[in-house]
Design a protein around this motif. Structure first.
Motif, PDB file in Angstrom:
ATOM      1  N   SER A 111       0.866  -1.180   0.000  1.00 18.96           N
ATOM      2  CA  SER A 111       0.000   0.000   0.000  1.00 18.96           C
ATOM      3  C   SER A 111       0.900   1.227   0.000  1.00 18.96           C
ATOM      4  N   ILE A 112       0.346   2.407  -0.200  1.00 17.66           N
ATOM      5  CA  ILE A 112       1.171   3.619  -0.212  1.00 17.66           C
ATOM      6  C   ILE A 112       1.844   3.828   1.141  1.00 17.66           C
ATOM      7  N   VAL A 113       1.139   3.447   2.217  1.00 17.47           N
ATOM      8  CA  VAL A 113       1.713   3.590   3.558  1.00 17.47           C
ATOM      9  C   VAL A 113       2.864   2.605   3.743  1.00 17.47           C
ATOM     10  N   GLN A 114       2.635   1.344   3.384  1.00 15.12           N
ATOM     11  CA  GLN A 114       3.682   0.324   3.512  1.00 15.12           C
ATOM     12  C   GLN A 114       4.886   0.667   2.652  1.00 15.12           C
ATOM     13  N   LEU A 115       4.623   1.244   1.485  1.00 15.33           N
ATOM     14  CA  LEU A 115       5.697   1.609   0.565  1.00 15.33           C
ATOM     15  C   LEU A 115       6.613   2.654   1.196  1.00 15.33           C
ATOM     16  N   VAL A 116       6.024   3.729   1.711  1.00 14.08           N
ATOM     17  CA  VAL A 116       6.829   4.809   2.290  1.00 14.08           C
ATOM     18  C   VAL A 116       7.544   4.335   3.548  1.00 14.08           C
ATOM     19  N   LEU A 117       6.862   3.566   4.387  1.00 11.41           N
ATOM     20  CA  LEU A 117       7.498   3.045   5.599  1.00 11.41           C
ATOM     21  C   LEU A 117       8.662   2.120   5.260  1.00 11.41           C
ATOM     22  N   SER A 118       8.506   1.312   4.210  1.00 11.15           N
ATOM     23  CA  SER A 118       9.582   0.400   3.796  1.00 11.15           C
ATOM     24  C   SER A 118      10.753   1.178   3.210  1.00 11.15           C
ATOM     25  N   MET A 119      10.468   2.284   2.560  1.00 10.60           N
ATOM     26  CA  MET A 119      11.538   3.141   2.056  1.00 10.60           C
ATOM     27  C   MET A 119      12.304   3.760   3.223  1.00 10.60           C
ATOM     28  N   GLN A 120      11.576   4.142   4.265  1.00 12.36           N
ATOM     29  CA  GLN A 120      12.221   4.745   5.429  1.00 12.36           C
ATOM     30  C   GLN A 120      13.055   3.723   6.196  1.00 12.36           C
ATOM     31  N   SER A 121      12.553   2.514   6.315  1.00 11.95           N
ATOM     32  CA  SER A 121      13.236   1.491   7.116  1.00 11.95           C
ATOM     33  C   SER A 121      14.402   0.844   6.386  1.00 11.95           C
ATOM     34  N   GLY A 122      14.442   0.990   5.072  1.00 11.01           N
ATOM     35  CA  GLY A 122      15.492   0.354   4.293  1.00 11.01           C
ATOM     36  C   GLY A 122      15.094  -0.993   3.744  1.00 11.01           C
ATOM     37  N   GLU A 123      13.854  -1.413   4.007  1.00 11.04           N
ATOM     38  CA  GLU A 123      13.392  -2.691   3.469  1.00 11.04           C
ATOM     39  C   GLU A 123      13.366  -2.657   1.951  1.00 11.04           C
ATOM     40  N   LEU A 124      12.998  -1.494   1.410  1.00 12.58           N
ATOM     41  CA  LEU A 124      12.981  -1.325  -0.039  1.00 12.58           C
ATOM     42  C   LEU A 124      14.145  -0.442  -0.470  1.00 12.58           C
ATOM     43  N   GLN A 125      14.887  -0.918  -1.460  1.00 14.75           N
ATOM     44  CA  GLN A 125      15.867  -0.070  -2.131  1.00 14.75           C
ATOM     45  C   GLN A 125      15.160   0.631  -3.281  1.00 14.75           C
ATOM     46  N   TYR A 126      15.639   1.812  -3.621  1.00 13.40           N
ATOM     47  CA  TYR A 126      14.982   2.572  -4.688  1.00 13.40           C
ATOM     48  C   TYR A 126      15.934   3.640  -5.203  1.00 13.40           C
ATOM     49  N   SER A 127      15.584   4.188  -6.340  1.00 15.74           N
ATOM     50  CA  SER A 127      16.358   5.269  -6.941  1.00 15.74           C
ATOM     51  C   SER A 127      15.504   6.526  -7.000  1.00 15.74           C
ATOM     52  N   VAL A 128      16.152   7.644  -7.282  1.00 17.68           N
ATOM     53  CA  VAL A 128      15.446   8.916  -7.401  1.00 17.68           C
ATOM     54  C   VAL A 128      15.841   9.573  -8.715  1.00 17.68           C
ATOM     55  N   ALA A 129      14.869  10.144  -9.390  1.00 20.57           N
ATOM     56  CA  ALA A 129      15.135  10.831 -10.655  1.00 20.57           C
ATOM     57  C   ALA A 129      16.045  12.017 -10.409  1.00 20.57           C
ATOM     58  N   ALA A 130      17.143  12.071 -11.146  1.00 16.71           N
ATOM     59  CA  ALA A 130      18.141  13.124 -10.906  1.00 16.71           C
ATOM     60  C   ALA A 130      17.738  14.464 -11.497  1.00 16.71           C
ATOM     61  N   ASP A 131      16.994  14.434 -12.590  1.00 14.45           N
ATOM     62  CA  ASP A 131      16.695  15.671 -13.300  1.00 14.45           C
ATOM     63  C   ASP A 131      15.208  16.032 -13.267  1.00 14.45           C
ATOM     64  N   GLY A 132      14.494  15.507 -12.300  1.00 19.12           N
ATOM     65  CA  GLY A 132      13.064  15.802 -12.232  1.00 19.12           C
ATOM     66  C   GLY A 132      12.784  17.191 -11.685  1.00 19.12           C
TER      67      GLY A 132
ATOM     68  N   ALA B 182       9.709  17.943 -10.346  1.00 16.33           N
ATOM     69  CA  ALA B 182       8.785  17.786  -9.219  1.00 16.33           C
ATOM     70  C   ALA B 182       9.523  17.181  -8.026  1.00 16.33           C
ATOM     71  N   THR B 183      10.335  17.997  -7.352  1.00 18.98           N
ATOM     72  CA  THR B 183      11.164  17.491  -6.254  1.00 18.98           C
ATOM     73  C   THR B 183      10.362  17.161  -5.000  1.00 18.98           C
ATOM     74  N   THR B 184       9.099  17.543  -4.945  1.00 16.39           N
ATOM     75  CA  THR B 184       8.265  17.198  -3.793  1.00 16.39           C
ATOM     76  C   THR B 184       7.418  15.963  -4.069  1.00 16.39           C
ATOM     77  N   SER B 185       7.480  15.452  -5.281  1.00 13.36           N
ATOM     78  CA  SER B 185       6.608  14.353  -5.694  1.00 13.36           C
ATOM     79  C   SER B 185       7.137  12.989  -5.258  1.00 13.36           C
ATOM     80  N   LEU B 186       6.234  12.130  -4.844  1.00  9.94           N
ATOM     81  CA  LEU B 186       6.614  10.746  -4.553  1.00  9.94           C
ATOM     82  C   LEU B 186       6.897   9.971  -5.838  1.00  9.94           C
ATOM     83  N   LYS B 187       6.428  10.485  -6.980  1.00  7.20           N
ATOM     84  CA  LYS B 187       6.630   9.794  -8.252  1.00  7.20           C
ATOM     85  C   LYS B 187       8.050   9.926  -8.781  1.00  7.20           C
ATOM     86  N   GLN B 188       8.879  10.741  -8.111  1.00 12.46           N
ATOM     87  CA  GLN B 188      10.280  10.855  -8.531  1.00 12.46           C
ATOM     88  C   GLN B 188      11.086   9.612  -8.140  1.00 12.46           C
ATOM     89  N   PHE B 189      10.492   8.755  -7.310  1.00 17.08           N
ATOM     90  CA  PHE B 189      11.181   7.549  -6.861  1.00 17.08           C
ATOM     91  C   PHE B 189      10.803   6.363  -7.759  1.00 17.08           C
TER      92      PHE B 189
END
Length: 294
Positions: free
Chosen positions: A255-276, A278-285
């Motif tokens: 879920s969106i909640v589980q996704l963000v919590l997993s990003m915070q805890s390190g359970e999920l690895q992810y990348s971030v768009a370098a040239d985006g 919308a720096t406040t957007s969750l879609k940059q990940f």
């Protein structure tokens, strides 16, 4: 100091129904009692002095007229003006002027305004209509804010007035944060997803809807801090094979909640768009992959 004590003793005695304060006519123990009361007032100066003046609002010195400084404070007002060269009286007058500026809701007559030293031409006491204008709300909203304890009314002769600085502070709090619509746009999430994040406490809320209020106020700085932390925690290398998009991670059961919590805890690895942009957007990940499977 003696002038100050004698002045306050006179008007405190009058308020208590003792007539004029005449020290010569009092026995020592009676005089000591009066001065002891005044000394107690001075220990919490100027708050207790404001309380004394407030009692004269409900019990005017004069029966003449409908309102005004002369009706409520009469010779106190005149004596402060005439005797202000005395240092003790000048100190009292300074607090009297401050009290009038901060708490007096009545109209100040133009010919009398020169006797009151106002720090600003803008009065701090305002009507409900003016409070609603500052907040951009309906009049009924002001009553709800009072019940919520967000603003405190100043009651004068049975009618509620409000402190401009308190209302403006609330207006600034509202304008410097996000509504639900603004938060959805900035974070690029649906209203349903934002509500999930707010309910879970992942995104902080300064105000939640209740029986007296229908609006959310989303903590803008809290959201920006969250995005900043997520950006700093993103992997620095290219996404590995098998990494999925945010939508893909949600299809895997996050879920969106589980996704963000997993990003915070390190359970999920992810990348971030370098040239985006919308720096406040969750879609940059993007490039999500479970850390245990990486």
């Amino acid at each position: 100091m003696l002038s100050l004590i004698h002045f306050v003793a006179h008007y405190q005695t009058r308020l208590q129904g003792g007539g004029s304060f005449n020290p010569v006519a009092l026995r020592n123990y009676e005089l000591a009692h009066v001065y002891e009361q005044v000394w107690g007032m001075l220990q919490a100066w100027p708050d207790n002095f404001y309380s004394l003046l407030g009692q004269y609002v409900d019990r005017p010195m004069s029966t003449k007229g409908q309102a005004g400084l002369n009706k409520h404070f009469r010779d106190l007002y005149e004596r402060l003006h005439r005797q202000q060269e005395n240092r003790g009286i000048a100190r009292i007058k300074a607090e009297f002027d401050r009290y009038i500026e901060e708490y007096w809701p009545g109209v100040l007559e133009p010919e009398r305004i020169t006797r009151i030293q106002l720090a600003s031409a803008t009065r701090n006491i305002i009507s409900k209509k003016e409070a609603a204008r500052i907040l951009g709300s309906r009049l009924e909203r002001i009553d709800n804010l009072v019940q919520q304890g967000r603003i405190t009314p100043v009651v004068f002769k049975g009618k509620a007035h409000y402190q401009r600085n308190q209302v403006e502070a609330l207006a600034n709090e509202i304008s410097s944060n996000w509504t639900m619509a603004e938060a959805c746009e900035a974070l690029e999430v649906t209203r349903y997803q934002l509500k999930q994040l707010l309910d879970a406490g992942v995104i902080p809320a300064l105000q939640k809807p209740d029986s007296l209020n229908r609006d959310w106020i989303v903590d803008k700085l809290g959201c920006l801090d969250l995005i900043s932390v997520l950006r700093s925690n993103a992997r620095k290398s290219e996404p590995p094979s098998g990494a999925v998009s945010m939508a893909g991670a949600q299809r895997q059961g996050y879920s969106i909640v589980q996704l963000v919590l997993s990003m915070q805890s390190g359970e999920l690895q992810y990348s971030v768009a370098a040239d985006g942009d919308a720096t406040t957007s969750l879609k940059q990940f993007f490039g999500f992959k479970n850390n245990k499977m990486a």
